[in-house]
Design a protein around this motif. Structure first.
Motif, PDB file in Angstrom:
ATOM      1  N   LEU A  37       0.819  -1.214   0.000  1.00  0.00           N
ATOM      2  CA  LEU A  37       0.000   0.000   0.000  1.00  0.00           C
ATOM      3  C   LEU A  37       0.854   1.266   0.000  1.00  0.00           C
ATOM      4  N   GLN A  38       1.996   1.226  -0.674  1.00  0.00           N
ATOM      5  CA  GLN A  38       2.883   2.389  -0.674  1.00  0.00           C
ATOM      6  C   GLN A  38       2.217   3.669  -1.186  1.00  0.00           C
ATOM      7  N   PRO A  39       1.358   3.610  -2.215  1.00  0.00           N
ATOM      8  CA  PRO A  39       0.685   4.852  -2.637  1.00  0.00           C
ATOM      9  C   PRO A  39      -0.137   5.492  -1.514  1.00  0.00           C
ATOM     10  N   LEU A  40      -0.792   4.667  -0.689  1.00  0.00           N
ATOM     11  CA  LEU A  40      -1.539   5.207   0.450  1.00  0.00           C
ATOM     12  C   LEU A  40      -0.600   5.902   1.422  1.00  0.00           C
ATOM     13  N   TYR A  41       0.532   5.273   1.721  1.00  0.00           N
ATOM     14  CA  TYR A  41       1.447   5.855   2.701  1.00  0.00           C
ATOM     15  C   TYR A  41       2.026   7.177   2.205  1.00  0.00           C
ATOM     16  N   GLN A  42       2.234   7.291   0.904  1.00  0.00           N
ATOM     17  CA  GLN A  42       2.690   8.563   0.353  1.00  0.00           C
ATOM     18  C   GLN A  42       1.615   9.641   0.496  1.00  0.00           C
ATOM     19  N   ARG A  43       0.372   9.267   0.251  1.00  0.00           N
ATOM     20  CA  ARG A  43      -0.711  10.257   0.310  1.00  0.00           C
ATOM     21  C   ARG A  43      -1.011  10.693   1.738  1.00  0.00           C
ATOM     22  N   ALA A  81       5.484   3.443  10.461  1.00  0.00           N
ATOM     23  CA  ALA A  81       6.772   3.925   9.962  1.00  0.00           C
ATOM     24  C   ALA A  81       6.660   5.377   9.509  1.00  0.00           C
ATOM     25  N   VAL A  82       5.561   5.713   8.841  1.00  0.00           N
ATOM     26  CA  VAL A  82       5.354   7.090   8.387  1.00  0.00           C
ATOM     27  C   VAL A  82       5.311   8.039   9.582  1.00  0.00           C
ATOM     28  N   LEU A  83       4.569   7.666  10.619  1.00  0.00           N
ATOM     29  CA  LEU A  83       4.482   8.514  11.806  1.00  0.00           C
ATOM     30  C   LEU A  83       5.839   8.633  12.491  1.00  0.00           C
ATOM     31  N   GLY A  84       6.560   7.520  12.595  1.00  0.00           N
ATOM     32  CA  GLY A  84       7.872   7.559  13.223  1.00  0.00           C
ATOM     33  C   GLY A  84       8.828   8.494  12.505  1.00  0.00           C
ATOM     34  N   LEU A 111     -10.949  -1.280  16.792  1.00  0.00           N
ATOM     35  CA  LEU A 111     -12.031  -0.304  16.900  1.00  0.00           C
ATOM     36  C   LEU A 111     -13.157  -0.821  17.782  1.00  0.00           C
ATOM     37  N   GLU A 112     -13.364  -2.117  17.787  1.00  0.00           N
ATOM     38  CA  GLU A 112     -14.369  -2.685  18.690  1.00  0.00           C
ATOM     39  C   GLU A 112     -13.945  -2.514  20.149  1.00  0.00           C
ATOM     40  N   TYR A 113     -12.664  -2.687  20.427  1.00  0.00           N
ATOM     41  CA  TYR A 113     -12.168  -2.419  21.781  1.00  0.00           C
ATOM     42  C   TYR A 113     -12.335  -0.945  22.122  1.00  0.00           C
ATOM     43  N   CYS A 114     -12.006  -0.089  21.177  1.00  0.00           N
ATOM     44  CA  CYS A 114     -12.142   1.354  21.388  1.00  0.00           C
ATOM     45  C   CYS A 114     -13.584   1.712  21.732  1.00  0.00           C
ATOM     46  N   ALA A 115     -14.524   1.210  20.951  1.00  0.00           N
ATOM     47  CA  ALA A 115     -15.937   1.514  21.180  1.00  0.00           C
ATOM     48  C   ALA A 115     -16.411   0.959  22.516  1.00  0.00           C
ATOM     49  N   ALA A 116     -15.944  -0.244  22.870  1.00  0.00           N
ATOM     50  CA  ALA A 116     -16.351  -0.855  24.137  1.00  0.00           C
ATOM     51  C   ALA A 116     -15.897  -0.024  25.331  1.00  0.00           C
ATOM     52  N   GLN A 117     -14.803   0.705  25.168  1.00  0.00           N
ATOM     53  CA  GLN A 117     -14.305   1.563  26.240  1.00  0.00           C
ATOM     54  C   GLN A 117     -14.925   2.958  26.212  1.00  0.00           C
ATOM     55  N   GLY A 118     -15.797   3.205  25.238  1.00  0.00           N
ATOM     56  CA  GLY A 118     -16.387   4.531  25.112  1.00  0.00           C
ATOM     57  C   GLY A 118     -15.478   5.530  24.434  1.00  0.00           C
ATOM     58  N   GLY A 119     -14.482   5.021  23.694  1.00  0.00           N
ATOM     59  CA  GLY A 119     -13.522   5.899  23.044  1.00  0.00           C
ATOM     60  C   GLY A 119     -14.067   6.542  21.780  1.00  0.00           C
ATOM     61  N   ARG A 120     -13.369   7.571  21.334  1.00  0.00           N
ATOM     62  CA  ARG A 120     -13.748   8.303  20.127  1.00  0.00           C
ATOM     63  C   ARG A 120     -12.802   7.938  18.986  1.00  0.00           C
ATOM     64  N   MET A 121     -13.323   8.031  17.757  1.00  0.00           N
ATOM     65  CA  MET A 121     -12.549   7.668  16.575  1.00  0.00           C
ATOM     66  C   MET A 121     -12.532   8.820  15.585  1.00  0.00           C
ATOM     67  N   LEU A 122     -11.362   9.062  15.018  1.00  0.00           N
ATOM     68  CA  LEU A 122     -11.219   9.999  13.903  1.00  0.00           C
ATOM     69  C   LEU A 122     -10.788   9.175  12.698  1.00  0.00           C
ATOM     70  N   VAL A 123     -11.678   9.031  11.738  1.00  0.00           N
ATOM     71  CA  VAL A 123     -11.473   8.131  10.609  1.00  0.00           C
ATOM     72  C   VAL A 123     -11.008   8.939   9.400  1.00  0.00           C
ATOM     73  N   VAL A 124      -9.922   8.476   8.772  1.00  0.00           N
ATOM     74  CA  VAL A 124      -9.379   9.167   7.602  1.00  0.00           C
ATOM     75  C   VAL A 124     -10.119   8.685   6.358  1.00  0.00           C
ATOM     76  N   GLU A 125     -10.982   9.537   5.863  1.00  0.00           N
ATOM     77  CA  GLU A 125     -11.804   9.223   4.697  1.00  0.00           C
ATOM     78  C   GLU A 125     -10.939   9.179   3.436  1.00  0.00           C
ATOM     79  N   GLY A 126     -11.124   8.125   2.633  1.00  0.00           N
ATOM     80  CA  GLY A 126     -10.345   7.970   1.417  1.00  0.00           C
ATOM     81  C   GLY A 126      -9.117   7.107   1.591  1.00  0.00           C
ATOM     82  N   SER A 127      -8.915   6.570   2.813  1.00  0.00           N
ATOM     83  CA  SER A 127      -7.732   5.736   3.064  1.00  0.00           C
ATOM     84  C   SER A 127      -7.998   4.260   2.821  1.00  0.00           C
ATOM     85  N   GLY A 128      -9.231   3.911   2.449  1.00  0.00           N
ATOM     86  CA  GLY A 128      -9.549   2.533   2.102  1.00  0.00           C
ATOM     87  C   GLY A 128      -9.787   1.655   3.315  1.00  0.00           C
TER      88      GLY A 128
END
Length: 229
Positions: A42-48, A79-82, A162-179
């Motif tokens: 998925l290198q094109p995604l990581y570049q974008r 790796a991109v974040l690092g 994400l199921e664990y996140c939701a079970a804990q009452g956590g919030r999600m920020l979803v990157v639209e267009g990332s597949g």
């Protein structure tokens, strides 16, 4: 500011039984969990997504002194974040959570990302075995109102996270267009996808925000500041 070629300390290695209190990480910091794609195809995604994760998230986390939790491997979005931390400086802490048995030098396994401050290595035989430890760590650090999970693409293990996140009452920020799971979840949220029960359940129960893959990095920073007051 740390430059990309500057020598940095190796991450501190932790056992899965070690309480978070022993990490000596100040409490009350914003907590961001990054979940999603690491597939090498998925290198094109990581570049974008690079501007969003580096100029957006990494720079924001360094400025705010945030705590960040990721999958910890030197692959995909982690790796991109690092690389962003190498450019903008590390946050208060960046903790990678990975399966000990699967962390090996390539080609036998996957290397750890070197710009994390801590690595929590868990037991298990396959990827996904680390998910419980990741969200147990997040829950131990602080309440879900002070945390946010960012989702970029992803597959079956991301859905479990994400199921664990939701079970804990956590919030999600979803990157639209990332597949992957990210877009599938947003499709379910907008009613464009039916028949996938787990996605439907998440869409109806989780607190979900979205940001476009091509949004300017400063938009992500403004959104993070608004959500992580």
């Amino acid at each position: 500011m740390l430059m990309p070629n500057q020598v940095q300390r190796p991450p501190r290695m932790l056992s899965s039984a070690q309480p978070i209190q022993q990490l000596y990480i100040p409490s009350g910091r914003p907590l961001v969990i990054l979940n999603g794609s690491t597939n090498g195809n998925l290198q094109p995604l990581y570049q974008r997504v690079r501007p969003l994760l580096q100029e957006g998230l990494a720079a924001w986390a360094a400025r705010r002194g945030a705590v960040v939790i990721t999958g910890g491997t030197n692959a995909g979005i982690f790796a991109v974040l690092g690389q962003g931390f190498a450019r903008y400086g590390r946050p208060m802490a960046c903790i990678g959570v990975a399966v000990a048995q699967l962390v090996q030098p390539p080609p036998e396994g996957v290397a750890l990302e070197p710009n994390h401050t801590h690595m929590l290595l868990t037991e298990g035989q396959h990827w996904g075995a680390e998910v419980y430890a990741m969200y147990a760590l997040a829950a131990a650090y602080g309440p879900p109102a002070h945390s946010l999970t960012i989702v970029v693409g992803g597959g079956p293990n991301t859905l479990r996270e994400l199921e664990y996140c939701a079970a804990q009452g956590g919030r999600m920020l979803v990157v639209e267009g990332s597949g992957g799971v990210a877009d599938a979840l947003l499709d379910s949220l907008s009613g464009q996808r039916s028949g996938e029960e787990r996605l439907q359940r998440l869409a109806h129960t989780a607190q979900i925000y979205r940001i476009n893959l091509h949004a300017p990095p400063h938009v992500l920073q403004v959104l993070l500041d608004a959500l992580m007051r």
